[in-house]
Design a protein around this motif. Structure first.
Motif, mmCIF file in Angstrom:
data_model
loop_
_atom_site.group_PDB
_atom_site.id
_atom_site.type_symbol
_atom_site.label_atom_id
_atom_site.label_comp_id
_atom_site.label_asym_id
_atom_site.label_seq_id
_atom_site.Cartn_x
_atom_site.Cartn_y
_atom_site.Cartn_z
ATOM 1 N N MET A 1 1.223 -1.322 -0.273
ATOM 2 C CA MET A 1 -0.155 0.003 0.336
ATOM 3 C C MET A 1 1.092 1.143 0.341
ATOM 4 S SD MET A 1 -3.069 -0.436 2.109
ATOM 5 C CE MET A 1 -4.748 0.573 1.336
ATOM 6 N N THR A 2 1.930 1.026 0.908
ATOM 7 C CA THR A 2 2.531 2.185 0.857
ATOM 8 C C THR A 2 3.134 2.766 -0.313
ATOM 9 O OG1 THR A 2 3.365 1.788 3.037
ATOM 10 C CG2 THR A 2 4.574 3.337 1.605
ATOM 11 N N ALA A 3 3.758 1.605 -1.092
ATOM 12 C CA ALA A 3 4.260 1.975 -2.473
ATOM 13 C C ALA A 3 3.213 2.603 -3.576
ATOM 14 C CB ALA A 3 5.282 0.422 -2.987
ATOM 15 N N ALA A 4 2.565 1.400 -3.086
ATOM 16 C CA ALA A 4 0.973 2.923 -4.316
ATOM 17 C C ALA A 4 1.011 3.887 -4.195
ATOM 18 C CB ALA A 4 -0.330 1.896 -4.015
ATOM 19 N N GLY A 5 0.598 4.591 -2.850
ATOM 20 C CA GLY A 5 0.492 5.736 -2.017
ATOM 21 C C GLY A 5 1.685 6.424 -2.998
ATOM 22 N N VAL A 6 3.103 5.747 -2.904
ATOM 23 C CA VAL A 6 4.021 6.851 -3.252
ATOM 24 C C VAL A 6 3.973 6.750 -4.892
ATOM 25 C CG1 VAL A 6 6.420 6.990 -3.696
ATOM 26 C CG2 VAL A 6 5.990 6.115 -1.485
ATOM 27 N N ASN A 7 3.668 6.011 -5.711
ATOM 28 C CA ASN A 7 3.647 6.231 -7.049
ATOM 29 C C ASN A 7 2.162 6.716 -7.278
ATOM 30 O OD1 ASN A 7 5.580 4.269 -7.193
ATOM 31 N ND2 ASN A 7 4.328 2.265 -7.328
ATOM 32 N N HIS A 8 1.615 6.709 -6.570
ATOM 33 C CA HIS A 8 0.286 7.703 -6.741
ATOM 34 C C HIS A 8 0.751 9.358 -6.633
ATOM 35 C CE1 HIS A 8 -3.906 9.769 -6.802
ATOM 36 N NE2 HIS A 8 -3.607 10.136 -6.090
ATOM 37 N N LEU A 9 1.527 9.449 -5.806
ATOM 38 C CA LEU A 9 1.744 10.967 -5.494
ATOM 39 C C LEU A 9 3.031 10.935 -6.350
ATOM 40 C CD1 LEU A 9 2.394 11.058 -1.883
ATOM 41 C CD2 LEU A 9 0.889 11.671 -3.275
ATOM 42 N N ALA A 10 4.075 10.340 -6.617
ATOM 43 C CA ALA A 10 4.826 10.843 -8.037
ATOM 44 C C ALA A 10 3.922 11.088 -8.675
ATOM 45 C CB ALA A 10 5.757 9.646 -8.729
ATOM 46 N N ARG A 11 3.267 10.213 -10.354
ATOM 47 C CA ARG A 11 2.462 10.775 -10.782
ATOM 48 C C ARG A 11 1.681 12.154 -11.005
ATOM 49 N NH1 ARG A 11 1.004 4.937 -9.698
ATOM 50 N NH2 ARG A 11 -1.308 5.510 -9.678
ATOM 51 N N GLN A 12 1.191 12.598 -9.515
ATOM 52 C CA GLN A 12 0.832 13.874 -9.474
ATOM 53 C C GLN A 12 1.818 15.089 -9.720
ATOM 54 O OE1 GLN A 12 -2.936 13.797 -9.081
ATOM 55 N NE2 GLN A 12 -2.679 12.063 -9.571
ATOM 56 N N GLY A 13 2.953 14.876 -9.631
ATOM 57 C CA GLY A 13 4.202 15.043 -9.624
ATOM 58 C C GLY A 13 4.895 15.614 -8.408
ATOM 59 N N LEU A 14 4.306 15.365 -7.816
ATOM 60 C CA LEU A 14 5.510 15.173 -6.217
ATOM 61 C C LEU A 14 6.978 14.584 -5.957
ATOM 62 C CD1 LEU A 14 2.201 15.334 -3.618
ATOM 63 C CD2 LEU A 14 3.353 17.286 -4.284
ATOM 64 N N GLY A 15 7.670 15.416 -5.995
ATOM 65 C CA GLY A 15 9.173 14.343 -6.087
ATOM 66 C C GLY A 15 9.524 14.136 -4.798
ATOM 67 N N GLU A 16 8.509 14.232 -3.663
ATOM 68 C CA GLU A 16 9.438 13.887 -2.799
ATOM 69 C C GLU A 16 8.429 14.099 -2.130
ATOM 70 O OE1 GLU A 16 11.517 17.198 -0.365
ATOM 71 O OE2 GLU A 16 12.974 17.449 -2.097
ATOM 72 N N ARG B 1 13.879 -0.352 2.793
ATOM 73 C CA ARG B 1 13.430 -1.500 1.909
ATOM 74 C C ARG B 1 12.938 -0.125 0.353
ATOM 75 N NH1 ARG B 1 12.069 -5.146 5.139
ATOM 76 N NH2 ARG B 1 9.969 -5.066 4.329
ATOM 77 N N LEU B 2 12.376 0.129 0.713
ATOM 78 C CA LEU B 2 11.116 1.357 -0.408
ATOM 79 C C LEU B 2 12.328 2.484 -1.031
ATOM 80 C CD1 LEU B 2 7.683 1.019 0.494
ATOM 81 C CD2 LEU B 2 8.411 -0.188 -1.450
ATOM 82 N N GLY B 3 13.190 2.721 -0.149
ATOM 83 C CA GLY B 3 13.990 4.239 -0.739
ATOM 84 C C GLY B 3 14.023 5.463 0.661
ATOM 85 N N PHE B 4 13.267 5.056 1.643
ATOM 86 C CA PHE B 4 13.192 6.136 2.387
ATOM 87 C C PHE B 4 14.608 5.858 3.734
ATOM 88 C CE2 PHE B 4 9.016 5.329 1.222
ATOM 89 C CZ PHE B 4 8.441 7.045 1.045
#
Length: 52
Positions: A1-16, A34-37
């Motif tokens: 779920m975390t990865a899906a949320g981060v990917n969604h935010l990235a598609r919205q243009g958020l870089g961080e 493990r997810l890069g944080f």
């Protein structure tokens, strides 16, 4: 779920993305690393000395 949320935010243009997790939640800390944080800031909200 975390990865899906981060990917969604990235598609919205958020870089961080910044997450909050309690410092004693080792399972979440390992997952996020493990997810890069990486740790960014440590807050201590309450502390109490143990009774003598």
């Amino acid at each position: 779920m975390t990865a899906a949320g981060v990917n969604h935010l990235a598609r919205q243009g958020l870089g961080e993305v910044m997450l909050y997790v309690d410092g004693d939640n080792t399972a979440a800390l390992r997952l996020y690393e493990r997810l890069g944080f990486r740790p960014w800031h440590l807050d201590v909200m309450y502390a109490r000395d143990a009774p003598a």
